[in-house]
Scaffold this motif. Structure first.
Motif, PDB file in Angstrom:
ATOM      1  N   GLU A  83       0.848  -1.187   0.000  1.00  0.00           N
ATOM      2  CA  GLU A  83       0.000   0.000   0.000  1.00  0.00           C
ATOM      3  C   GLU A  83       0.886   1.241   0.000  1.00  0.00           C
ATOM      4  OE1 GLU A  83      -2.159   0.546   3.838  1.00  0.00           O
ATOM      5  OE2 GLU A  83      -0.874  -1.067   4.546  1.00  0.00           O
ATOM      6  N   ILE A  99      -4.170  11.586   6.778  1.00  0.00           N
ATOM      7  CA  ILE A  99      -4.836  11.016   7.949  1.00  0.00           C
ATOM      8  C   ILE A  99      -3.782  10.286   8.757  1.00  0.00           C
ATOM      9  CG2 ILE A  99      -6.600   9.380   8.742  1.00  0.00           C
ATOM     10  CD1 ILE A  99      -8.164  10.070   6.160  1.00  0.00           C
ATOM     11  N   GLY A 100      -3.738  10.570  10.036  1.00  0.00           N
ATOM     12  CA  GLY A 100      -2.721   9.932  10.880  1.00  0.00           C
ATOM     13  C   GLY A 100      -3.007  10.233  12.333  1.00  0.00           C
ATOM     14  N   PHE A 101      -2.044  10.037  13.178  1.00  0.00           N
ATOM     15  CA  PHE A 101      -2.133  10.240  14.625  1.00  0.00           C
ATOM     16  C   PHE A 101      -3.051   9.201  15.268  1.00  0.00           C
ATOM     17  CE2 PHE A 101      -4.653  12.501  18.042  1.00  0.00           C
ATOM     18  CZ  PHE A 101      -3.779  12.195  19.056  1.00  0.00           C
ATOM     19  N   GLN A 102      -4.308   9.108  14.820  1.00  0.00           N
ATOM     20  CA  GLN A 102      -5.172   8.010  15.252  1.00  0.00           C
ATOM     21  C   GLN A 102      -6.084   7.664  14.072  1.00  0.00           C
ATOM     22  OE1 GLN A 102      -8.733  10.107  17.538  1.00  0.00           O
ATOM     23  NE2 GLN A 102      -6.998   9.919  18.897  1.00  0.00           N
ATOM     24  N   PRO A 103      -6.716   6.465  14.077  1.00  0.00           N
ATOM     25  CA  PRO A 103      -7.554   6.098  12.936  1.00  0.00           C
ATOM     26  C   PRO A 103      -8.580   7.192  12.632  1.00  0.00           C
ATOM     27  CG  PRO A 103      -7.240   4.216  14.347  1.00  0.00           C
ATOM     28  CD  PRO A 103      -6.640   5.392  15.070  1.00  0.00           C
ATOM     29  N   GLY A 104      -8.577   7.676  11.414  1.00  0.00           N
ATOM     30  CA  GLY A 104      -9.564   8.653  10.973  1.00  0.00           C
ATOM     31  C   GLY A 104      -9.258  10.095  11.295  1.00  0.00           C
ATOM     32  N   PHE A 160     -11.648   9.814  18.190  1.00  0.00           N
ATOM     33  CA  PHE A 160     -11.726   9.080  19.452  1.00  0.00           C
ATOM     34  C   PHE A 160     -11.239   9.983  20.583  1.00  0.00           C
ATOM     35  CE2 PHE A 160     -11.060   6.017  16.077  1.00  0.00           C
ATOM     36  CZ  PHE A 160     -12.052   5.082  16.335  1.00  0.00           C
ATOM     37  N   VAL A 192     -16.233   1.820  13.401  1.00  0.00           N
ATOM     38  CA  VAL A 192     -15.669   0.487  13.183  1.00  0.00           C
ATOM     39  C   VAL A 192     -16.705  -0.486  12.612  1.00  0.00           C
ATOM     40  CG1 VAL A 192     -13.885   0.709  14.950  1.00  0.00           C
ATOM     41  CG2 VAL A 192     -16.095  -0.268  15.568  1.00  0.00           C
ATOM     42  N   ARG A 217      -3.155  -6.344   9.612  1.00  0.00           N
ATOM     43  CA  ARG A 217      -4.013  -5.892   8.501  1.00  0.00           C
ATOM     44  C   ARG A 217      -3.283  -4.858   7.646  1.00  0.00           C
ATOM     45  NH1 ARG A 217      -6.581  -4.551  13.119  1.00  0.00           N
ATOM     46  NH2 ARG A 217      -8.170  -6.127  12.835  1.00  0.00           N
ATOM     47  N   PHE A 265      -4.911  -0.148   5.110  1.00  0.00           N
ATOM     48  CA  PHE A 265      -5.701   0.903   5.761  1.00  0.00           C
ATOM     49  C   PHE A 265      -4.847   1.955   6.469  1.00  0.00           C
ATOM     50  CE2 PHE A 265      -8.189  -2.926   5.287  1.00  0.00           C
ATOM     51  CZ  PHE A 265      -9.302  -2.446   4.612  1.00  0.00           C
ATOM     52  N   GLY A 270      -5.269   5.906   8.614  1.00  0.00           N
ATOM     53  CA  GLY A 270      -4.779   5.962   9.990  1.00  0.00           C
ATOM     54  C   GLY A 270      -4.844   4.655  10.762  1.00  0.00           C
ATOM     55  N   VAL A 271      -5.188   3.553  10.061  1.00  0.00           N
ATOM     56  CA  VAL A 271      -5.267   2.265  10.752  1.00  0.00           C
ATOM     57  C   VAL A 271      -3.998   1.472  10.453  1.00  0.00           C
ATOM     58  CG1 VAL A 271      -6.548   0.110  11.016  1.00  0.00           C
ATOM     59  CG2 VAL A 271      -7.785   2.240  10.586  1.00  0.00           C
ATOM     60  N   THR A 303      -1.080  -1.725  11.005  1.00  0.00           N
ATOM     61  CA  THR A 303      -1.230  -3.158  10.749  1.00  0.00           C
ATOM     62  C   THR A 303      -1.587  -3.951  11.995  1.00  0.00           C
ATOM     63  OG1 THR A 303       1.113  -3.546  11.120  1.00  0.00           O
ATOM     64  CG2 THR A 303       0.435  -3.125   8.850  1.00  0.00           C
ATOM     65  N   TRP A 353     -11.832  -7.892  11.428  1.00  0.00           N
ATOM     66  CA  TRP A 353     -12.107  -6.476  11.162  1.00  0.00           C
ATOM     67  C   TRP A 353     -11.120  -5.981  10.109  1.00  0.00           C
ATOM     68  CZ3 TRP A 353      -9.569  -1.656  12.889  1.00  0.00           C
ATOM     69  CH2 TRP A 353     -10.328  -0.523  12.559  1.00  0.00           C
ATOM     70  N   LEU A 354     -11.642  -5.438   9.017  1.00  0.00           N
ATOM     71  CA  LEU A 354     -10.824  -4.963   7.903  1.00  0.00           C
ATOM     72  C   LEU A 354      -9.792  -6.016   7.477  1.00  0.00           C
ATOM     73  CD1 LEU A 354     -10.161  -1.224   8.946  1.00  0.00           C
ATOM     74  CD2 LEU A 354     -12.051  -2.124   7.578  1.00  0.00           C
ATOM     75  N   HIS A 371      -7.027   0.205  20.259  1.00  0.00           N
ATOM     76  CA  HIS A 371      -7.348   1.628  20.183  1.00  0.00           C
ATOM     77  C   HIS A 371      -8.794   1.865  19.786  1.00  0.00           C
ATOM     78  CE1 HIS A 371      -6.046   5.827  19.931  1.00  0.00           C
ATOM     79  NE2 HIS A 371      -6.954   5.921  18.971  1.00  0.00           N
ATOM     80  N   VAL A 372      -9.241   1.211  18.713  1.00  0.00           N
ATOM     81  CA  VAL A 372     -10.618   1.435  18.261  1.00  0.00           C
ATOM     82  C   VAL A 372     -11.556   0.341  18.764  1.00  0.00           C
ATOM     83  CG1 VAL A 372      -9.762   2.594  16.198  1.00  0.00           C
ATOM     84  CG2 VAL A 372     -10.487   0.229  16.023  1.00  0.00           C
ATOM     85  N   LYS A 373     -11.010  -0.613  19.515  1.00  0.00           N
ATOM     86  CA  LYS A 373     -11.787  -1.716  20.069  1.00  0.00           C
ATOM     87  C   LYS A 373     -12.477  -2.535  18.980  1.00  0.00           C
ATOM     88  CE  LYS A 373     -12.583   0.750  24.432  1.00  0.00           C
ATOM     89  NZ  LYS A 373     -12.052   2.080  24.047  1.00  0.00           N
ATOM     90  N   ALA A 374     -11.690  -3.067  18.073  1.00  0.00           N
ATOM     91  CA  ALA A 374     -12.243  -3.911  17.014  1.00  0.00           C
ATOM     92  C   ALA A 374     -11.278  -5.051  16.707  1.00  0.00           C
ATOM     93  CB  ALA A 374     -12.482  -3.082  15.760  1.00  0.00           C
ATOM     94  N   GLN A 416       1.363   4.398  15.747  1.00  0.00           N
ATOM     95  CA  GLN A 416       0.584   5.305  14.912  1.00  0.00           C
ATOM     96  C   GLN A 416       1.148   5.262  13.491  1.00  0.00           C
ATOM     97  OE1 GLN A 416       0.755   9.173  16.746  1.00  0.00           O
ATOM     98  NE2 GLN A 416      -0.247   8.478  18.605  1.00  0.00           N
TER      99      GLN A 416
END
Lengths: 221, 326
Positions: free
Chosen positions: A34, A127-132, A172, A191, B19, B22, B26-27, B29, B125-126, B134-137, B259
Motif C-alpha cells: 500500500e 490522515i494519521g495520529f489516530q484512525p480517521g 476518538f 468500526v 491488517r 488501511f 490511519g489504521v 497493521t 475487522w478490515l 485503540h478502536v476496540k475492534a 501510529q
C-alpha cells in the motif's frame, strides 16, 4: 520506502503527494502492499520477499521499487488530483472550550470565528495520529492559533480543533493539544462500517454550524 | 465452550499477521509482535500462518481447556505448566479436557504465542483478526481477554491418543534469536540530521529497554542523541521498526500498534528480520544496534522467510505423518 517532496505544509505539494498515491492505486505490482500519503511525503510499503520471488534477477528490491516509483512519477506530469465531485459536509456545534480564547487572541468575536471557519472548503492533507484523524487546511489567517502549551489529557471524541493553520476532528477520545472550537455529532470513524472512515486523503470538507438542539438530536457518540 | 480464562493476564490478545491496506486512513497493521514465533506456533499445530493465535504477556493468563486440543507454544519461555507438569516450548502437545494451562515464571523473552489446531475463532475487522485495542475492534471484542471469557475452537477429528513429538531445533531458533542483544538496523530518512558524535554513539553504545514499552513502541534509555540543528518536522509516515529520536534525546522503536504517522526524526529502522528478536526484549535488558546496508537487510528478510518455509513444510509433514493424513 519514502518519497519526500519537501518538509512544509503546502497545498500544491500535498496535491502532488495525493496524485502519486492515486497513481499507485492504478499501478499494482505483486509485492506492493500500500502507499500512505502525508503532507509532503508518500510511503510505499512492499513485501521484499514477494518482489524478489517475482523478479528473481533483480539485485536490490529497494532499487526495483525506486525505479518503479520514478516511472510512476514521470508518467504523471500534469495529472491532477482526482477529487470526488462532492464536498463532505460536517455539522459542528461551536461550543469548544477554547472558542472564546481563540477568538479573543485573534481580535475577533466568536460569531466571526464560526463564520470564518465555516466559510472555507478544506482539503484533507493526510490522515494519521489516530484512525480517521484528518489533518485539514488551511484555515484563514484570522483564526489560526498555536497548539496548547500543555496538551489536555483527554479530548472528547468528535472535538473540532485548530492547530496552526490546520483544522481537524478527534475521532476518538484521546490526549490532545489542538485548541478546541466545537464538536461534531457525527462519527468520523465507525468500526461497524465496511468503509469506517468518513474521509480519505484528498477529500474536500466544509463545516456547517448547528445548534445545541440539532447536535443533541444527531449525536452518534 | 472450549477454553475459559480462569485467571486474567496482563495483556492477552488475539492476533494474526496484521491488517494491510488501511494505513492511509490511519489504521496501522497491528498483528503479532513476534511474527516469527506466531507463524511457527501455527505451523507446529498443523495450521497455516494466517490462523489466529493468542499473544500472551507475563503475568500470564491461566486457561482452562474444556475439551481436548492439539496446541503449541512458541516465543517466550514462561515455564508453561499443564496441571503442574512442565510443557514444551517450540513443540506441539495434546492438552486434555479439564486441564489448566498456566505459566510459572518468565525465564526468557516477553511474548509467547498459543496456537491450536484449526486456529482460534476471532472477529475479523478490515481483513484481519488482530485486536485493535485503540478502536476496540477485531480479535475478541477488540480487547484483551478477561477472566471468564470463553473461546470455542473447532472440535478436531484427529486421534488424540499419542503425544506429538516434532519440534524446532535450537540451531534454527538461534538463526533468528541470537545474538539476543544485537539488533541490526538500516539508516533512515533523518539519519543525516544527527551530529557526528550521536551517529557514532548510536552504533557503539548500549541502550536499556525502558519500562515505558508496550505494543505501540519500546522506549530505550541511554546516552542522549542529538541533532546537529534544531528542526521542526511535519508529520510523515512511519513503520514498525522505525527508530524515532524523541525531544529528550532518547529513542523509541515503533512496534506493531504504532501510529501510522509521526513527527519525530526517524534516525534508523530495525530490520524486519530482527523485529521478532527485538520484540522479545524485556524492560531492563540491554541492546546495541548494528548498522547494515539495505541489501543486507533484504537478504536477512529473505533468509528468514526461507527458514519459515522450511519449518512450515517440516511441521506439516510431521503433522500428517503423526495423524496418518494423506
Amino acid at each position: 520506502m519514502l518519497v519526500s517532496f519537501d518538509n512544509i505544509i503546502d497545498k500544491t505539494i500535498n496535491e502532488k503527494v495525493i496524485a502519486l498515491h492515486q497513481a499507485f492505486a492504478k499501478r499494482f505490482f505483486p509485492g506492493l502492499i500500500e502507499t500512505v500519503p502525508a503532507y509532503s511525503s508518500l510511503a510505499v510499503f512492499y513485501d521484499t520477499d514477494v518482489i524478489k520471488k517475482n523478479n528473481p534477477k533483480i539485485k536490490s528490491v529497494f532499487g526495483f521499487v525506486k525505479a518503479f516509483t520514478e516511472q510512476v512519477i514521470s508518467g504523471m506530469d500534469d495529472v491532477m488530483i482526482q477529487n470526488d465531485e462532492c464536498i463532505i459536509s460536517v455539522p459542528v456545534y461551536y461550543n469548544g472550550d477554547d472558542l472564546g480564547a481563540v477568538a479573543a487572541s485573534n481580535g475577533i468575536t466568536t460569531a466571526e470565528l464560526v463564520n470564518i471557519h465555516t466559510e472555507k472548503i478544506y482539503l484533507v492533507f493526510m490522515i494519521g495520529f489516530q484512525p480517521g484523524f484528518a489533518y485539514m487546511g488551511e484555515v484563514d489567517k484570522r483564526i489560526a492559533t498555536p497548539r496548547l502549551a500543555s496538551p489536555r489529557s483527554k479530548v472528547p471524541a468528535g472535538s473540532v480543533g485548530i492547530a496552526g493553520s490546520q483544522t481537524g476532528i478527534y475521532p476518538f477520545a484521546s490526549p490532545g493539544g489542538w485548541k478546541l472550537i466545537g464538536q461534531t455529532p457525527i462519527k468520523i470513524f465507525d468500526v461497524k462500517k465496511s468503509e469506517p472512515c468518513l474521509f480519505k486523503p484528498g477529500d474536500r470538507v466544509k463545516f456547517v454550524s448547528i445548534s445545541k438542539t440539532v447536535f443533541k438530536k444527531i449525536n452518534e457518540y | 465452550m472450549s477454553i475459559k480464562i480462569i485467571k486474567q493476564g496482563v495483556l492477552t490478545t488475539l492476533q494474526d499477521l496484521g491488517r494491510n491496506g488501511f494505513r492511509a486512513i490511519g489504521v496501522g497493521t497491528g498483528g503479532a509482535m513476534d511474527l516469527f514465533a506466531a507463524s511457527v506456533s501455527n505451523y507446529l499445530a498443523g495450521n497455516d500462518d494466517s490462523n489466529t493465535v493468542i499473544e500472551i504477556n507475563y503475568p500470564a493468563a491461566e486457561i482452562l481447556f474444556e475439551k481436548d486440543g492439539l496446541v503449541s507454544l512458541a516465543g517466550a519461555d514462561f515455564t508453561a505448566l499443564v496441571d503442574d507438569k512442565p510443557m514444551p516450548l517450540w513443540s506441539p502437545f495434546i492438552i486434555r479436557k479439564d486441564s489448566v494451562l498456566k505459566f510459572k515464571k518468565p525465564a526468557a523473552g516477553s511474548k509467547v504465542y498459543l496456537a491450536v489446531a484449526g486456529g482460534w475463532p476471532a472477529e475479523n475487522w478490515l481483513g484481519s483478526s488482530s485486536t485493535n485495542l485503540h478502536v476496540k475492534a477485531g480479535g475478541y471484542l477488540g480487547r484483551s481477554l478477561c477472566k471468564g471469557d470463553e473461546l470455542q475452537f473447532e472440535a478436531t477429528s484427529l486421534p488424540m491418543n499419542r503425544q506429538p513429538s516434532w519440534n524446532i531445533s535450537q540451531f534454527e531458533l538461534d538463526k533468528i534469536y541470537k545474538p539476543a542483544n544485537i539488533i541490526r538496523c538500516i539508516r533512515s530518512v533523518e539519519w543525516e540530521l544527527m551530529d557526528a558524535t550521536s551517529k557514532n554513539n548510536f552504533s557503539q553504545l548500549q541502550f536499556t529497554v525502558s519500562n515505558q514499552s508496550d505494543r505501540m513502541g519500546y522506549r530505550l534509555n541511554g546516552e542522549k542523541l542529538n541533532l546537529s540543528d534544531t528542526i521542526e518536522l511535519i508529520s510523515s509516515p512511519v513503520d514498525a521498526g522505525t527508530i524515532q529520536l524523541l525531544p529528550d534525546g532518547n529513542v523509541i522503536v515503533l512496534m506493531a500498534d504504532h501510529q501510522t504517522t509521526g513527527g519525530y526524526p526517524r534516525i534508523a529502522s530495525v530490520i524486519k528480520a530482527d523485529l521478532p528478536k527485538f520484540s522479545q526484549l524485556k524492560p531492563g535488558q540491554l541492546v546495541s544496534f548494528q548498522l547494515l546496508e539495505m541489501q543486507a537487510a533484504e537478504e536477512a528478510l529473505i533468509s528468514m522467510r526461507c527458514l519459515l518455509n522450511e519449518i512450515k513444510y517440516g511441521c506439516h509433514f510431521n503433522f500428517k505423518k503423526h495423524f496418518n493424513i494423506d
